[in-house]
Write a protein that holds these residues in place. Structure first.
Motif, PDB file in Angstrom:
ATOM      1  N   THR A  30       0.786  -1.271   0.041  1.00  0.00           N
ATOM      2  CA  THR A  30       0.155  -0.092  -0.172  1.00  0.00           C
ATOM      3  C   THR A  30       0.960   1.199   0.047  1.00  0.00           C
ATOM      4  O   THR A  30       2.049   1.209   0.272  1.00  0.00           O
ATOM      5  CB  THR A  30      -0.892   0.162   1.261  1.00  0.00           C
ATOM      6  N   LEU A  31       0.125   2.336  -0.473  1.00  0.00           N
ATOM      7  CA  LEU A  31       0.984   3.618  -0.225  1.00  0.00           C
ATOM      8  C   LEU A  31       1.217   4.088   1.016  1.00  0.00           C
ATOM      9  O   LEU A  31       2.524   4.381   1.399  1.00  0.00           O
ATOM     10  CB  LEU A  31      -0.121   4.785  -0.754  1.00  0.00           C
ATOM     11  N   SER A  32       0.529   3.735   2.131  1.00  0.00           N
ATOM     12  CA  SER A  32       0.905   4.084   3.400  1.00  0.00           C
ATOM     13  C   SER A  32       2.126   3.265   3.925  1.00  0.00           C
ATOM     14  O   SER A  32       3.127   3.705   4.543  1.00  0.00           O
ATOM     15  CB  SER A  32      -0.242   3.814   4.663  1.00  0.00           C
ATOM     16  N   GLU A  33       2.014   1.842   3.456  1.00  0.00           N
ATOM     17  CA  GLU A  33       3.448   1.022   3.797  1.00  0.00           C
ATOM     18  C   GLU A  33       4.676   1.573   3.086  1.00  0.00           C
ATOM     19  O   GLU A  33       5.503   1.647   3.817  1.00  0.00           O
ATOM     20  CB  GLU A  33       3.176  -0.377   3.258  1.00  0.00           C
ATOM     21  N   THR A  44       6.043  11.482   5.216  1.00  0.00           N
ATOM     22  CA  THR A  44       5.038  11.801   5.999  1.00  0.00           C
ATOM     23  C   THR A  44       3.848  12.666   5.324  1.00  0.00           C
ATOM     24  O   THR A  44       2.849  12.462   5.459  1.00  0.00           O
ATOM     25  CB  THR A  44       5.297  12.619   7.554  1.00  0.00           C
ATOM     26  N   GLY A  45       4.470  13.709   4.216  1.00  0.00           N
ATOM     27  CA  GLY A  45       3.188  14.443   3.785  1.00  0.00           C
ATOM     28  C   GLY A  45       2.576  13.659   2.448  1.00  0.00           C
ATOM     29  O   GLY A  45       3.058  12.584   2.110  1.00  0.00           O
ATOM     30  N   THR A  46       1.912  14.380   1.707  1.00  0.00           N
ATOM     31  CA  THR A  46       1.158  13.884   0.737  1.00  0.00           C
ATOM     32  C   THR A  46       1.711  14.386  -0.703  1.00  0.00           C
ATOM     33  O   THR A  46       1.126  13.997  -1.846  1.00  0.00           O
ATOM     34  CB  THR A  46      -0.318  14.133   0.940  1.00  0.00           C
ATOM     35  N   GLY A  47       2.723  15.263  -0.745  1.00  0.00           N
ATOM     36  CA  GLY A  47       3.206  15.562  -1.913  1.00  0.00           C
ATOM     37  C   GLY A  47       3.872  14.676  -3.020  1.00  0.00           C
ATOM     38  O   GLY A  47       3.880  14.936  -4.114  1.00  0.00           O
ATOM     39  N   GLU A  48       4.417  13.624  -2.452  1.00  0.00           N
ATOM     40  CA  GLU A  48       4.683  12.553  -3.311  1.00  0.00           C
ATOM     41  C   GLU A  48       4.069  11.495  -3.597  1.00  0.00           C
ATOM     42  O   GLU A  48       4.388  10.460  -4.273  1.00  0.00           O
ATOM     43  CB  GLU A  48       6.199  12.094  -2.769  1.00  0.00           C
ATOM     44  N   LEU A  58       3.713  10.190  -7.201  1.00  0.00           N
ATOM     45  CA  LEU A  58       5.068   9.476  -7.667  1.00  0.00           C
ATOM     46  C   LEU A  58       5.230   7.993  -7.044  1.00  0.00           C
ATOM     47  O   LEU A  58       5.382   7.033  -7.649  1.00  0.00           O
ATOM     48  CB  LEU A  58       6.127  10.392  -7.486  1.00  0.00           C
ATOM     49  N   LEU A  59       4.956   8.173  -5.742  1.00  0.00           N
ATOM     50  CA  LEU A  59       5.036   6.904  -4.703  1.00  0.00           C
ATOM     51  C   LEU A  59       4.058   5.525  -5.577  1.00  0.00           C
ATOM     52  O   LEU A  59       4.366   4.344  -5.549  1.00  0.00           O
ATOM     53  CB  LEU A  59       4.865   7.055  -3.517  1.00  0.00           C
ATOM     54  N   THR A  60       2.679   6.074  -5.645  1.00  0.00           N
ATOM     55  CA  THR A  60       1.775   5.348  -6.136  1.00  0.00           C
ATOM     56  C   THR A  60       2.167   4.530  -7.793  1.00  0.00           C
ATOM     57  O   THR A  60       2.283   3.562  -7.958  1.00  0.00           O
ATOM     58  CB  THR A  60       0.429   5.897  -6.432  1.00  0.00           C
ATOM     59  N   TRP A  71      11.484  -2.616  -4.344  1.00  0.00           N
ATOM     60  CA  TRP A  71      11.793  -1.862  -5.649  1.00  0.00           C
ATOM     61  C   TRP A  71      11.171  -0.698  -5.923  1.00  0.00           C
ATOM     62  O   TRP A  71      11.693   0.131  -6.374  1.00  0.00           O
ATOM     63  CB  TRP A  71      11.237  -3.113  -6.627  1.00  0.00           C
ATOM     64  N   ALA A  72      10.009  -0.685  -5.066  1.00  0.00           N
ATOM     65  CA  ALA A  72       9.356   0.906  -5.522  1.00  0.00           C
ATOM     66  C   ALA A  72      10.388   1.980  -4.409  1.00  0.00           C
ATOM     67  O   ALA A  72      10.350   3.025  -5.131  1.00  0.00           O
ATOM     68  CB  ALA A  72       7.814   0.700  -4.730  1.00  0.00           C
ATOM     69  N   GLY A  73      10.683   1.549  -3.668  1.00  0.00           N
ATOM     70  CA  GLY A  73      11.766   2.552  -2.845  1.00  0.00           C
ATOM     71  C   GLY A  73      12.947   2.688  -3.874  1.00  0.00           C
ATOM     72  O   GLY A  73      13.388   3.890  -3.893  1.00  0.00           O
TER      73      GLY A  73
END
Length: 183
Positions: free
Chosen positions: A5-8, A16-20, A23-25, A136-138
């Motif tokens: 998940t995005l939160s994971e 902590t913010g939502t600005g990324e 891109l993270l998704t 991999w996402a990181g």
């Protein structure tokens, strides 16, 4: 659907913010697709029906992982005498039919098997697949700030080596899941 998940991922990366978030998704989706491509497997089962042409034998070799079977039909007629293989583990890779329903002409090559069930390696991704997705996402996320993409200097050799493809630690996590063809 991504294997983490995005939160994971945000927790994993310390964000902590939502600005990324966008891109993270995208990184999560890319990592999930890359894992599926690397292993030739899907790790989150979805329901569906697959059709296989009758091959003259009572054995159906599945081209995708089958997590669980809901029904098996031959030309629309239910088949109840069968066994899934491998017997003791999931996912299933082939089906052996023991008895064809009465009224079905067995030697006709125009017949179609209908296999309905949950298709995929597992109902939910195993923990090491989820970790591989996060890693991999990181890795993909961190590439946005890299001046030289995944380069390493080999001391003593005097060469700059640029890694390509899957990160080595992710490859090790996924090694046991890579699908081997039965054909």
């Amino acid at each position: 659907m991504a294997y983490a998940t995005l939160s994971e991922l945000k927790s994993y990366l310390g964000i902590t913010g939502t600005g990324e978030d966008t891109l993270l998704t995208t990184c999560l989706d890319g990592a999930t697709k890359a894992i599926e491509s690397h292993t030739r497997r899907v790790f989150q089962a979805t329901s569906g029906t697959r059709e296989y042409l009758y091959n003259g034998r009572k054995k159906i070799i599945l081209d995708e992982d089958l997590y669980s079977l809901t029904s098996l039909k031959l030309n629309g007629t239910s088949v109840t005498e069968y066994r899934l293989f491998p017997v003791e583990t999931t996912p299933k890779s082939w089906i052996v039919v023991y008895e064809i329903p009465s009224g079905v002409v067995w030697n006709t090559y125009e017949q179609t098997w209908e296999v309905t069930g949950l298709w995929g390696y597992s109902a939910t991704p195993p923990h090491d697949v989820k970790l591989a997705c996060l890693r991999w996402a990181g890795y993909l996320y961190r590439l946005k700030d890299a001046q030289v993409f995944d380069a390493a200097y080999m001391e003593g050799v005097g060469q700059l080596v640029i890694q390509k493809g899957i990160p080595p630690d992710v490859a090790k996590l996924l090694q046991s899941y890579v699908k081997v063809s039965l054909l």
